[in-house]
Design a protein around this motif. Sequence first.
Motif, PDB file in Angstrom:
ATOM      1  N   GLU A 192       3.209  16.957 -15.014  1.00  0.00           N
ATOM      2  CA  GLU A 192       4.100  17.485 -13.966  1.00  0.00           C
ATOM      3  C   GLU A 192       3.785  18.969 -13.797  1.00  0.00           C
ATOM      4  O   GLU A 192       3.908  19.739 -14.725  1.00  0.00           O
ATOM      5  CB  GLU A 192       5.557  17.323 -14.382  1.00  0.00           C
ATOM      6  CG  GLU A 192       5.969  15.893 -14.659  1.00  0.00           C
ATOM      7  CD  GLU A 192       7.240  15.831 -15.500  1.00  0.00           C
ATOM      8  OE1 GLU A 192       8.200  16.544 -15.199  1.00  0.00           O
ATOM      9  OE2 GLU A 192       7.243  15.072 -16.487  1.00  0.00           O
ATOM     10  N   HIS A 319       4.624  19.756 -17.896  1.00  0.00           N
ATOM     11  CA  HIS A 319       4.990  18.710 -18.842  1.00  0.00           C
ATOM     12  C   HIS A 319       3.878  17.672 -18.906  1.00  0.00           C
ATOM     13  O   HIS A 319       3.504  17.099 -17.896  1.00  0.00           O
ATOM     14  CB  HIS A 319       6.291  18.037 -18.401  1.00  0.00           C
ATOM     15  CG  HIS A 319       7.470  18.935 -18.504  1.00  0.00           C
ATOM     16  ND1 HIS A 319       8.711  18.589 -18.062  1.00  0.00           N
ATOM     17  CD2 HIS A 319       7.596  20.185 -19.016  1.00  0.00           C
ATOM     18  CE1 HIS A 319       9.558  19.574 -18.297  1.00  0.00           C
ATOM     19  NE2 HIS A 319       8.902  20.564 -18.862  1.00  0.00           N
ATOM     20  N   ARG A 433      16.313  18.217 -22.390  1.00  0.00           N
ATOM     21  CA  ARG A 433      15.218  18.985 -21.789  1.00  0.00           C
ATOM     22  C   ARG A 433      14.783  20.127 -22.680  1.00  0.00           C
ATOM     23  O   ARG A 433      13.961  20.941 -22.300  1.00  0.00           O
ATOM     24  CB  ARG A 433      15.672  19.539 -20.441  1.00  0.00           C
ATOM     25  CG  ARG A 433      15.944  18.453 -19.437  1.00  0.00           C
ATOM     26  CD  ARG A 433      14.754  18.306 -18.520  1.00  0.00           C
ATOM     27  NE  ARG A 433      14.715  16.969 -17.955  1.00  0.00           N
ATOM     28  CZ  ARG A 433      13.627  16.442 -17.435  1.00  0.00           C
ATOM     29  NH1 ARG A 433      12.503  17.103 -17.431  1.00  0.00           N
ATOM     30  NH2 ARG A 433      13.653  15.235 -16.913  1.00  0.00           N
ATOM     31  N   GLU A 445       6.602  13.269 -24.064  1.00  0.00           N
ATOM     32  CA  GLU A 445       6.446  14.326 -23.090  1.00  0.00           C
ATOM     33  C   GLU A 445       6.290  15.634 -23.860  1.00  0.00           C
ATOM     34  O   GLU A 445       7.220  16.085 -24.522  1.00  0.00           O
ATOM     35  CB  GLU A 445       7.685  14.359 -22.182  1.00  0.00           C
ATOM     36  CG  GLU A 445       7.562  15.308 -21.035  1.00  0.00           C
ATOM     37  CD  GLU A 445       8.657  15.095 -19.986  1.00  0.00           C
ATOM     38  OE1 GLU A 445       9.085  13.939 -19.786  1.00  0.00           O
ATOM     39  OE2 GLU A 445       9.088  16.084 -19.393  1.00  0.00           O
TER      40      GLU A 445
HETATM   41 MG    MG Z   1       9.345  15.567 -17.211  1.00  0.00          MG
END
Ligand code: MG
Length: 695
Positions: A192, A319, A433, A445
């Motif tokens: 990402e 990411h 997150r 991730e």
């Molecule tokens: Mg992500």
Amino acid sequence: MNVTEIFGKNVFNDVVMRERLPKDTYKALKRTMDLGERLTEDVADVVANAMKDWAIEKGATHYTHWFQPMTGKTAEKHDSFIEPTGDGSVIMEFSGKQLIQGEPDASSFPNGGLRATFEARGYTAWDATSPAFLKDDTLCIPTAFCSYSGEALDKKTPLLRSMEAIDKQALRILRLFGDKETKKVMTTLGPEQEYFLIDKRLYQQRKDLIFTGRTLFGAMPPKGQELDDHYFGSIKERISAFMKEIDVELWKLGITSKTKHNEVAPAQHEMAPIFTTANIATDHNQLVMDTITKVAQHHELACLLHEKPFAGVNGSGKHNNWSISTPTANLLSPGKTPHSNAQFLTFLVAIIAAVDEYAPLLRLSAANAGNEHRLGANEAPPAIISIFLGEQLTDIIEQIKAGALTSSKEAETMKLGVTTLPDFPKDVTDRNRTSPFAFTGNRFEFRMVGSNQSISGPSIVLNTILAEVLSRIADRLEGVENFELELSHILEELVKDHYDVIFNGDGYSEDWVDEAERRGLPNIKTTPEAISVFNRPEYVEMFAKHSVFSQQEVTARQEIMFEEYSKNINIEALTMVEIAKREILPAVMEYMGALSNTILSIKSAVPSADVSVQTALVERMSNLVKEANDKVDELDTMVNRVHHEIEDFEKQAYAYKFEVFPAMEALRKPCDELETIVSEEFWPFPTYSDLLFRV
Ligand code: MG
Ligand code: ADP
């Protein structure tokens, strides 16, 4: 717009190959692509010719070996297809040899001393597993780049090697679980990409952005991201037009541009493609960065890929969604049957062990000058490596730790498999997150990676450290009499040894920093310190064991990283000196002059008038000008000394971090304060308010 027609239009993909290559050639090429078989020169000749014809029909005149040197950017040297015939005319030619191998000069790319020992010549070799494509009337052949004697000089060669390492070791594990069919295990990546878009005319007025990619001066605007009104906010028309063009350009290149949205900070955005094989994903991400930078220009925008373009405003990351899979199954998908559960848990526990044991290497893989401003700065993942598993998986791991697998009397039965795994609804698994390495249902991730970095480095590390742990597990299991029992022992041991790396809480909190220290997890705060770990003997040995980096390659790469870091800070420091001396100080003095004249005229017109406010302001500016001027001199002297007098790459990088960098901050402080009191009319360049809100 017919997307299905546009998609892959500029790619020499499987459909085109099937259409244009004789059957035998197609099959031979497929074997090279899928199984790594050597390509013979006859086959290469036929492929090259078909590629050339296809490219010329689409208007191409040139070809290039497209590669990824250690600069982290891509490199291309274009050659036209023309070949003189002797009668004054030309024909268009492209041979198998030209397709397979090129010889650019290696000395002009960062090589960490590798080419000095051998020859200046470098070689590019076709990576047949990544398809050729057309860009600007040029046929681009994705290639790996190495020295005369085979040392990798690029970011792709070691990635391919690490993919081979994981293929080999993961297959050993699959065989142990009775899988005789699977021929290949691949690494998959879905990056990402975050970036900022600002107005191009404003960008051009900032030397710091032009030379360094980030602002070196700038006071905070009255409004930041506190209202949370940008994240997923409605997209402005100009940005939307830009994003539409990006999609089309990427689709033509066969890049599965899928998601686009506004990010947390004002003027910040994100795009994400659908994941694919790691080396292709890496090529694609380079093309994404290239394309968004170019397309921005069409819209009078400037794209900032830097990890921290604005102090005090969220930075940009990339990411890295990472998984391993066979051609038919994702190995990080929790299984439905007891048997596949056990296999999943084996890979999961191996990853936990690998990430914990080699945390400093993962930290290293996200280390550069730009990302240093993000990691650990309370907005990005901390510099501490930990793993988020979520409640359900953590519970299972805790059971393993408590001996649930081995305590049972009937240990022969596959206790492991009896553990039922919950079904993970993909959307609710992870909304944590703040973890640098999070399990998100069927992949991990890795969130530390910087927006401007090549994604190859993090994958090289992930692939190799996992291959290493898998190889140790396979060594113990191969030929063992009671497979289930031994596996249970191994998993319990690994979980016990590495449980501390699991952390499901708030990674941004102060408490976590203390807690991590109590747990003994490394917290490598700066880039030079991260680079220093690269040549630890145990790491060198591991990379060599899996044929990913030789000792020489590690040494060279470490040197390149130190040097790149130092060069970046050096440019930043010099840019600051120039901006302060030639833009900020003259502007402030001009304003002070204007203000002093005003004071004089007021005084002569109205002798009794109170001009104390104006006088105090001039005085305040005078003091700040003096301070700024002193700091400019200090920085100037310091950066010259560090640049010219320290020869050792490592020492120099530390000096840039611990001496030059603080001197830069010391200069920035009075300058930013001046920005808040000098009239807008006099300030020499656009401020944060302009850059972030006038798009
Ligand atoms: Mg992500
Ligand atoms: P989020 O922002 O919620 O993390 P995105 O949809 O923006 O999710 O990005 C998720 C990324 O993960 C996409 O690029 C997606 O293709 C990728 N991904 C999904 N499955 C895998 C997998 N098995 N291996 C690698 N990447 C994957």
